[in-house]
Design a protein around this motif. Structure first.
Motif, PDB file in Angstrom:
ATOM      1  N   ARG A  77       0.812  -1.192   0.000  1.00 16.18           N
ATOM      2  CA  ARG A  77       0.000   0.000   0.000  1.00 16.18           C
ATOM      3  C   ARG A  77       0.861   1.263   0.000  1.00 16.18           C
ATOM      4  NH1 ARG A  77      -5.067   1.543   1.542  1.00 16.18           N
ATOM      5  NH2 ARG A  77      -4.992   3.695   2.244  1.00 16.18           N
ATOM      6  N   MET A  81       1.251   4.291  -2.758  1.00 12.76           N
ATOM      7  CA  MET A  81       0.961   5.674  -2.394  1.00 12.76           C
ATOM      8  C   MET A  81       2.173   6.582  -2.586  1.00 12.76           C
ATOM      9  SD  MET A  81      -1.939   5.326   0.546  1.00 12.76           S
ATOM     10  CE  MET A  81      -0.935   5.969   1.735  1.00 12.76           C
ATOM     11  N   GLU A  82       3.338   6.075  -2.245  1.00 14.96           N
ATOM     12  CA  GLU A  82       4.552   6.876  -2.424  1.00 14.96           C
ATOM     13  C   GLU A  82       4.747   7.226  -3.886  1.00 14.96           C
ATOM     14  OE1 GLU A  82       8.282   5.171  -0.953  1.00 14.96           O
ATOM     15  OE2 GLU A  82       7.298   5.193   1.006  1.00 14.96           O
ATOM     16  N   LEU A  83       4.568   6.189  -4.704  1.00 16.40           N
ATOM     17  CA  LEU A  83       4.728   6.346  -6.139  1.00 16.40           C
ATOM     18  C   LEU A  83       3.770   7.418  -6.668  1.00 16.40           C
ATOM     19  CD1 LEU A  83       4.852   3.198  -8.390  1.00 16.40           C
ATOM     20  CD2 LEU A  83       3.217   4.968  -8.937  1.00 16.40           C
ATOM     21  N   LEU A  85       2.143   9.829  -4.900  1.00 13.80           N
ATOM     22  CA  LEU A  85       2.433  11.147  -4.334  1.00 13.80           C
ATOM     23  C   LEU A  85       3.628  11.778  -5.045  1.00 13.80           C
ATOM     24  CD1 LEU A  85       2.096  10.890  -0.456  1.00 13.80           C
ATOM     25  CD2 LEU A  85       0.834  12.368  -2.024  1.00 13.80           C
ATOM     26  N   HIS A  86       4.615  10.942  -5.312  1.00 13.10           N
ATOM     27  CA  HIS A  86       5.807  11.431  -5.976  1.00 13.10           C
ATOM     28  C   HIS A  86       5.439  12.058  -7.311  1.00 13.10           C
ATOM     29  CE1 HIS A  86       9.979  11.696  -6.984  1.00 13.10           C
ATOM     30  NE2 HIS A  86       9.845  10.943  -8.051  1.00 13.10           N
ATOM     31  N   ARG A  89       3.486  15.379  -6.940  1.00 18.55           N
ATOM     32  CA  ARG A  89       4.352  16.513  -6.643  1.00 18.55           C
ATOM     33  C   ARG A  89       5.218  16.903  -7.827  1.00 18.55           C
ATOM     34  NH1 ARG A  89       4.051  17.272  -1.083  1.00 18.55           N
ATOM     35  NH2 ARG A  89       2.958  15.531  -0.156  1.00 18.55           N
ATOM     36  N   GLU A 142      -6.607   7.905  -6.078  1.00 20.96           N
ATOM     37  CA  GLU A 142      -7.091   8.533  -4.852  1.00 20.96           C
ATOM     38  C   GLU A 142      -5.956   9.288  -4.138  1.00 20.96           C
ATOM     39  OE1 GLU A 142      -9.306   6.977  -0.901  1.00 20.96           O
ATOM     40  OE2 GLU A 142      -9.274   5.644  -2.619  1.00 20.96           O
ATOM     41  N   GLU A 146      -5.513  13.300  -3.328  1.00 26.46           N
ATOM     42  CA  GLU A 146      -5.300  13.822  -1.976  1.00 26.46           C
ATOM     43  C   GLU A 146      -3.992  14.587  -1.871  1.00 26.46           C
ATOM     44  OE1 GLU A 146      -5.774  10.615   0.749  1.00 26.46           O
ATOM     45  OE2 GLU A 146      -7.954  10.605   0.542  1.00 26.46           O
ATOM     46  N   GLU A 150      -3.648  18.517  -0.864  1.00 24.02           N
ATOM     47  CA  GLU A 150      -2.820  19.004   0.221  1.00 24.02           C
ATOM     48  C   GLU A 150      -1.949  20.162  -0.245  1.00 24.02           C
ATOM     49  OE1 GLU A 150      -0.595  15.954   2.370  1.00 24.02           O
ATOM     50  OE2 GLU A 150       0.673  17.624   2.962  1.00 24.02           O
ATOM     51  N   GLN A 153      -4.138  23.203  -0.471  1.00 25.27           N
ATOM     52  CA  GLN A 153      -4.445  23.740   0.864  1.00 25.27           C
ATOM     53  C   GLN A 153      -3.261  24.491   1.443  1.00 25.27           C
ATOM     54  OE1 GLN A 153      -5.845  20.917   3.653  1.00 25.27           O
ATOM     55  NE2 GLN A 153      -7.902  20.832   2.799  1.00 25.27           N
ATOM     56  N   ARG A 154      -2.073  23.905   1.266  1.00 26.12           N
ATOM     57  CA  ARG A 154      -0.893  24.545   1.841  1.00 26.12           C
ATOM     58  C   ARG A 154      -0.668  25.897   1.186  1.00 26.12           C
ATOM     59  NH1 ARG A 154       2.901  20.635   1.266  1.00 26.12           N
ATOM     60  NH2 ARG A 154       3.734  21.590  -0.606  1.00 26.12           N
ATOM     61  N   GLN A 188     -10.801  35.354  10.229  1.00 25.63           N
ATOM     62  CA  GLN A 188     -10.342  34.609  11.395  1.00 25.63           C
ATOM     63  C   GLN A 188      -8.824  34.629  11.508  1.00 25.63           C
ATOM     64  OE1 GLN A 188     -12.327  30.843  11.183  1.00 25.63           O
ATOM     65  NE2 GLN A 188     -13.621  31.320  12.942  1.00 25.63           N
TER      66      GLN A 188
END
Lengths: 296, 163, 136
Positions: A77, A81-83, A85-86, A89, A142, A146, A150, A153-154, A188
């Motif tokens: 898993r 996911m690393e693959l 995300l890499h 980015r 997925e 995500e 992220e 959002q950042r 805020q």
């Protein structure tokens, strides 16, 4: 699990063990064909491939059903996911990312072809590989989404921080010049940075200048009120300057009571008022006037 | 492959969520999930510590931590004063980078006859300023009250880190 | 509670000002005991000012807020002025969102400014006599 599936699984496992290097190379080759190769580093791809294939081999040796293998086997898993995300980015497209994972199917099936010519067996292997890697494709997509979320959002957080500077204008006087549309989140953030700055600088007055704000709605006006009240609770004072006619109109129409708040037309007027306030002994009252204070 | 720090942290968070979304599970990651008794004044204090720890675990900034702990304090006090004691369950929710904390406060007290009225500021039957329920609702993003006369009250409140 | 008993919170006296501070781990019983003791000390010692340092408080819920407002009212009835000093930013935001504005409670940034607002100055000059930012 049927005996046939067991046998197919065993076959796939053996193929992975025996032809590990070959499959990895083929997969990397396929990926480089499919995508804009210049975005990806071939040696990175090889490392990824080796990790994923060894995780896959280990996973097949266990007894988790194939369609759940990718989600429930930790190492496998995290490889997928690393693959993903890499790639997220690195700026690869979501399609490329999913296809990269799915192209492992072809590499696997080709390797299986070297071990058998029996169509039934090949078919069973194809079905198994599909079930195994479709889950990986879905997970990859997925994760990619995500990862991107992220990043977004950042960036929006960073933008928020940049757009709300708190400056020290005078001894014990801070100013927050607000420019652009105010929404709840931004108001805020402003509130938090003003209060923090008051504590850090031991400021007695904070000026919120809204000359650059085109419009306010009820929620934002409410947040401004909150800010003023919070500043008072901390023992400092708050002045709002630069309320433009349309905003004054909105505030009047919304029936928001700003009567307890010190307002000034311009930042310059506000600063003058602030300096006057800091000359007097430090004092702030939450809401109602205090008889004891008045009599003193 | 190069493993950047942020990449690693992102992966770790995703993994937390991932284990929970495995088949049969809910989409709720549970690194912190505990139920605490609310039966004494001391419990009111220890509940705060537990909620604070959960908000830190979920990665909330200081102001949000304070909001959630304060809301928990109000709800726990309600259960203690009006409900004759009860329990508070803390859950850390995870949706990828989106995290949240859910508080569930249960009591077996007399229940709230008029929920709308109880949510109105200034209305109270016990100590405090009557801001307990309404105030807690303003500090949280999602807020539900399940109550019936003589059957107790359950309040569920969630705050997310991205709103 | 069976009559007043000494609270766990120390109350110091500096001239005609009583100085005290609230801590995080204050349970309800101790808070009530503290209120009792403080009001008694104000009356007994004829204090004209009370400084309550709350810089250690990590949260203020409606109970603590009520304690502070009641203290202020009672002290005022006894002729003393209460100043609450050092509220943390996060606490202030939360309190406002909670709908509690501590009406009538005077606040100061920190204990030092609170003391000078109560007229207690280190160089023994009248209140307001020393501009805080004399170098301006």
């Amino acid at each position: 699990m049927s005996p046939r599936e067991d046998a197919t699984r065993q076959r796939l496992h053996d193929v992975l063990c025996e032809r590990e290097k070959e499959i990895a190379d083929r997969w990397v080759g396929l990926q480089l064909e499919q995508t804009d190769a210049n975005e990806l580093d071939a040696s990175d791809l090889h490392t990824e491939a080796a990790q994923l294939i060894s995780a896959l081999t280990a996973g097949l040796a266990g007894d988790t059903p194939v369609h759940r293998l990718v989600v429930s086997q930790g190492e496998l898993r995290s490889c997928v996911m690393e693959l993903s995300l890499h790639r997220a980015r690195a700026g690869a497209s979501p399609t490329d990312t999913s296809l990269a994972v799915l192209s492992l199917k072809q590499a696997l099936l080709e390797a299986v072809q070297h071990t058998t010519r029996d169509t039934a067996e090949l078919f069973a292997a194809a079905v198994l590989i599909n079930r195994l890697l479709d889950a990986a494709g879905a997970l990859s997509f997925e994760t990619y989404v995500e990862g991107r979320e992220e990043i977004i959002q950042r960036q929006s957080r960073q933008l928020l921080e940049v757009s709300t500077p708190v400056v020290r204008l005078w001894r014990h006087v801070l100013a927050v010049p607000l420019i652009g549309t105010l929404d709840t989140t931004r108001t805020q953030v402003v509130m938090e940075s003003v209060l923090q700055a008051i504590q850090d600088h031991e400021a007695q007055v904070a000026i919120i200048d809204i000359t650059g704000v085109p419009a306010v709605d009820t929620a934002v006006a409410q947040h401004l009120m909150h800010t003023v009240n919070a500043v008072r609770l901390m023992g400092a004072d708050c002045v709002i300057s630069g309320i433009r006619p349309p905003i004054a109109q909105t505030i009047a129409q919304l029936g928001i009571d700003l009567s307890t708040i010190l307002t000034k037309a311009t930042l310059a007027d506000a600063l003058a008022a602030a300096i006057q306030l800091t000359d007097e002994p430090t004092l702030a009252t939450g809401g109602a006037t205090d008889p004891a204070a008045a009599s003193r | 492959m190069t493993l950047y720090d942020e990449e690693f942290s992102a992966r770790r968070r995703l993994t937390l969520r991932g284990h929970a979304s495995a088949p049969g599970g809910t989409r709720t990651a549970q690194p912190v999930h505990a139920t605490h008794a609310v039966r004494s004044e001391q419990d009111l204090l220890s509940v705060r510590h537990a909620v604070r720890a959960a908000t830190v675990e979920a990665g909330f900034a200081l102001v949000d931590q304070t909001r959630i702990v304060t809301a928990a304090s109000e709800l726990a006090r309600n259960a203690y004063v009006h409900g004759g004691g009860g329990s508070l369950t803390i859950e850390v929710l995870g949706h990828g980078p989106r995290r949240g904390v859910r508080l569930t406060v249960r009591d077996q007290g007399p229940g709230i006859p008029d929920v709308d009225k109880a949510l109105t500021d200034g209305w109270t039957t016990g100590s405090g300023l009557g801001h307990g329920l309404g105030g807690a609702r303003r500090l949280m993003h999602e807020f539900t009250i399940d109550t019936a006369v003589d059957r107790g009250t359950t309040v569920t409140a969630i705050r997310w880190n991205d709103r | 509670m069976n009559g007043p008993r000494p609270s766990a919170v120390p109350i110091l006296r500096l001239g005609d000002v009583l100085v005290t501070g609230l801590l995080n781990e204050l349970d309800d019983t101790s808070a009530l005991a503290f209120t009792d003791e403080l009001t008694e000390r104000i009356a007994a010692e004829g204090a004209r000012g009370v400084l309550i340092d709350i810089s250690r408080l990590e949260i203020i819920d409606s109970f603590v807020a009520r304690t502070l407002t009641e203290l202020t009212t009672m002290a005022r009835l006894l002729g003393a002025r209460v100043l609450v000093a050092g509220m943390r930013p996060a606490v202030a935001i939360t309190l406002v969102e909670l709908g509690l504005e501590l009406k009538g409670v005077e606040t100061a940034l920190n204990a030092e400014q609170g003391m000078s607002a109560l007229g207690w100055s280190q160089v023994h000059q009248p209140p307001g006599g020393v501009p805080y930012d004399a170098l301006r």
